[in-house]
Scaffold this active site. Structure first.
Site, PDB file in Angstrom:
ATOM      1  N   HIS A   1      -0.114  12.075  -7.676  1.00  0.00           N
ATOM      2  CA  HIS A   1      -0.608  11.254  -6.566  1.00  0.00           C
ATOM      3  C   HIS A   1       0.459  10.208  -6.179  1.00  0.00           C
ATOM      4  O   HIS A   1       0.154   9.065  -5.874  1.00  0.00           O
ATOM      5  CB  HIS A   1      -1.913  10.549  -6.972  1.00  0.00           C
ATOM      6  CG  HIS A   1      -2.904  10.415  -5.850  1.00  0.00           C
ATOM      7  ND1 HIS A   1      -4.003  11.224  -5.702  1.00  0.00           N
ATOM      8  CD2 HIS A   1      -2.977   9.527  -4.817  1.00  0.00           C
ATOM      9  CE1 HIS A   1      -4.703  10.853  -4.650  1.00  0.00           C
ATOM     10  NE2 HIS A   1      -4.102   9.832  -4.086  1.00  0.00           N
TER      11      HIS A   1
ATOM     12  N   TYR B   1       0.835  -1.204   0.000  1.00  0.00           N
ATOM     13  CA  TYR B   1       0.000   0.000   0.000  1.00  0.00           C
ATOM     14  C   TYR B   1       0.877   1.265   0.000  1.00  0.00           C
ATOM     15  O   TYR B   1       0.631   2.217  -0.745  1.00  0.00           O
ATOM     16  CB  TYR B   1      -0.935  -0.011   1.220  1.00  0.00           C
ATOM     17  CG  TYR B   1      -1.632   1.306   1.414  1.00  0.00           C
ATOM     18  CD1 TYR B   1      -2.563   1.763   0.478  1.00  0.00           C
ATOM     19  CD2 TYR B   1      -1.335   2.124   2.502  1.00  0.00           C
ATOM     20  CE1 TYR B   1      -3.169   2.999   0.625  1.00  0.00           C
ATOM     21  CE2 TYR B   1      -1.944   3.361   2.650  1.00  0.00           C
ATOM     22  CZ  TYR B   1      -2.854   3.793   1.713  1.00  0.00           C
ATOM     23  OH  TYR B   1      -3.452   5.018   1.855  1.00  0.00           O
TER      24      TYR B   1
ATOM     25  N   GLN C   1      -7.488  18.105   3.311  1.00  0.00           N
ATOM     26  CA  GLN C   1      -7.585  17.636   1.911  1.00  0.00           C
ATOM     27  C   GLN C   1      -8.959  17.033   1.697  1.00  0.00           C
ATOM     28  O   GLN C   1      -9.408  16.175   2.451  1.00  0.00           O
ATOM     29  CB  GLN C   1      -6.506  16.583   1.637  1.00  0.00           C
ATOM     30  CG  GLN C   1      -6.573  15.982   0.235  1.00  0.00           C
ATOM     31  CD  GLN C   1      -7.326  14.655   0.201  1.00  0.00           C
ATOM     32  OE1 GLN C   1      -7.212  13.856   1.121  1.00  0.00           O
ATOM     33  NE2 GLN C   1      -8.119  14.438  -0.832  1.00  0.00           N
TER      34      GLN C   1
ATOM     35  N   ARG D   1       0.457   6.919  -8.253  1.00  0.00           N
ATOM     36  CA  ARG D   1      -0.561   5.911  -7.892  1.00  0.00           C
ATOM     37  C   ARG D   1      -1.817   5.994  -8.736  1.00  0.00           C
ATOM     38  O   ARG D   1      -2.735   5.216  -8.573  1.00  0.00           O
ATOM     39  CB  ARG D   1      -0.930   6.102  -6.416  1.00  0.00           C
ATOM     40  CG  ARG D   1       0.232   5.855  -5.495  1.00  0.00           C
ATOM     41  CD  ARG D   1       0.054   6.526  -4.168  1.00  0.00           C
ATOM     42  NE  ARG D   1      -0.752   5.782  -3.211  1.00  0.00           N
ATOM     43  CZ  ARG D   1      -0.313   4.806  -2.444  1.00  0.00           C
ATOM     44  NH1 ARG D   1       0.945   4.420  -2.537  1.00  0.00           N
ATOM     45  NH2 ARG D   1      -1.096   4.212  -1.575  1.00  0.00           N
TER      46      ARG D   1
END
Ligand SMILES: Cc1cc2nc3c(=O)[nH]c(=O)nc-3n(C[C@H](O)[C@H](O)[C@H](O)COP(=O)(O)O)c2cc1C
Length: 412
Positions: free
Chosen positions: A300, A49, A152, A303
């Protein structure tokens, strides 16, 4: 970082270089030490992850390669006795031109990971951007003394959800809102997915692997699985398990998010608004008239879209487009002080750092994040001395040369 070009110069023979992975945080000398200890302590599914990119991970690789394609031509005989790497962020002084990037699921790295990151940010004098997919309640994070707290926003579900989150962020005293625009369709992170079931649960070999990481169990799962505290109430009761909540939210993200939504959010949020995840120069131009106060270029962390350029690749052109009208930040690939100097020189006001901070979190909790910030600050200050640059305002483009232009044969 498999790419040989990026490895520290390690010539044939000895000495063989090793990273420090022990218990004493002060012995970590670079972000790579923190990363090595994170790799030692974290179970496999957590590392997938943390480290994974999307698709062939071409974007992820590009994030580091882009830095390697710039060389420095240091100045000499410059007075370097009083070096200063502090920067102005939204009109206030910060220790470094850096903010801790929003990252979701921090509770899987360390219990109360968001609080740990925020405390280190407050101590280190930089802003912390808390993700919609964070685990600690924003109101609790907001109480950390001296914190510059930003929120965010992921847009998902009906408008009332983002409206409520924005109102809460305002009430909690958040200084700025960062709207993430590049994740309405979740990236193809095969490595991460391969190790999980359809509802996101780690598969049996990964569960066994996790069970064998006793220190991770103790520092992370001692109080049970973390919760998505800030969004849990929006999720149907039968989808509230830790692993399924994230899936449910992803399903609810409108694929139609548009500049019109930016306008709506702008009308509701009166403080500084940033658009995060822009990586196309037309979009940068479009953002100028969007009402946003700043743009955060980035992918990102490699990702989302595969085969994308990196923020650093388009930074100089983006700066030309933006001029001095708006704040221009970048995210992606920051691991060394020299990366921050290169990004500033090529036009970024501020860099966001994701994984470098998370390596510190995984390795030593709050102390590790503080160490990551200390390391980057010390590296920036040292490298500024090496480059003959007393402060960030003195950085100019003649310091850098693209490797493709080397050796320099013609007068520039
Ligand atoms: C584990 C992880 C989780 C992330 N979660 C979010 C998120 O919730 N919201 C968001 O806008 N960006 C998220 N990002 C992207 C980061 O904000 C940032 O853009 C990226 O990590 C920068 O690259 P770096 O990791 O090389 O510093 C995440 C990145 C990572 C590595």
């Amino acid at each position: 970082m498999a790419n040989e070009k990026l490895r520290a110069a390690e010539f044939e023979g000895t000495p063989k270089r090793h990273f420090y992975t022990g218990r004493r945080v002060t012995r970590a000398r670079s972000i790579e030490d923190l990363r090595a200890r994170a790799h030692k302590l974290m179970p496999r599914f957590v590392l997938e992850y943390l480290e994974g990119g999307s698709g062939q991970e071409a974007t992820l690789r590009r994030e580091r390669e882009a830095f390697a394609e710039w060389r420095v031509m240091p100045h000499t005989l410059v007075d370097e006795s009083n070096r200063d790497c502090s920067a102005d962020i939204l009109g206030r002084k910060a220790a470094l031109p850096l903010a801790i990037a929003p990252t979701g699921l921090n509770g899987i790295f360390r219990r109360h990971g968001d609080i740990a990151l925020a405390k280190a940010a407050a101590q280190g004098g930089v802003p912390f951007i808390q993700s919609t997919m964070s685990n600690d309640p924003m109101e609790r994070v907001a109480r950390i003394p001296g914190l510059r707290h930003w929120w965010q926003l992921y847009v998902f579900g009906p408008d009332e959800i983002w409206q409520e989150l924005v109102a809460r962020a305002d009430k909690a005293g958040c200084e700025a809102l960062v709207l993430t625009t590049d994740a309405q369709i979740f990236g193809q992170r095969q490595w991460d997915k391969r190790g999980r079931t359809e509802i996101g649960l780690p598969r049996i070999p990964n569960l066994l692997n996790a069970a064998s990481h006793v220190r991770w169990l103790a520092t992370t799962l001692s109080g049970g699985l973390p919760q998505f505290s800030n969004v849990r109430d929006f999720v149907p009761k039968d989808r509230r398990s830790f692993f399924d909540t994230a899936n449910w939210i992803r399903e609810q993200m409108p694929r139609s998010l548009s500049w019109g939504d930016v306008e709506k959010i702008r009308q509701r949020w009166k403080k500084p608004l940033f658009l995060k995840g822009l990586i196309n120069l037309d979009d940068v131009e479009r953002a100028l008239g969007s009402g946003a106060d700043g743009i955060i270029l980035g992918t990102h962390g490699g990702r989302q879209a595969d085969w994308s350029v990196s923020a650093l690749d388009i930074l100089p052109r983006a700066r030309e487009i933006v001029g001095d009208d708006k704040a221009l930040y970048m995210s992606g690939g920051i691991r060394w002080g020299s990366d921050i100097i290169k990004a500033r020189t090529l036009g970024a006001d501020v860099v966001l750092s994701g994984r470098a901070m998370l390596y510190g979190l995984c390795a030593y909790g709050t102390d590790g994040v503080s160490r990551a910030l200390e390391i980057l600050e010390a590296e920036v200050l040292n490298e500024m001395g090496q480059y003959g640059v007393p402060n960030l305002q003195s950085l100019s483009r003649d310091l850098l040369v693209p490797t493709r232009d080397l050796p320099l044969t013609e007068k520039a």
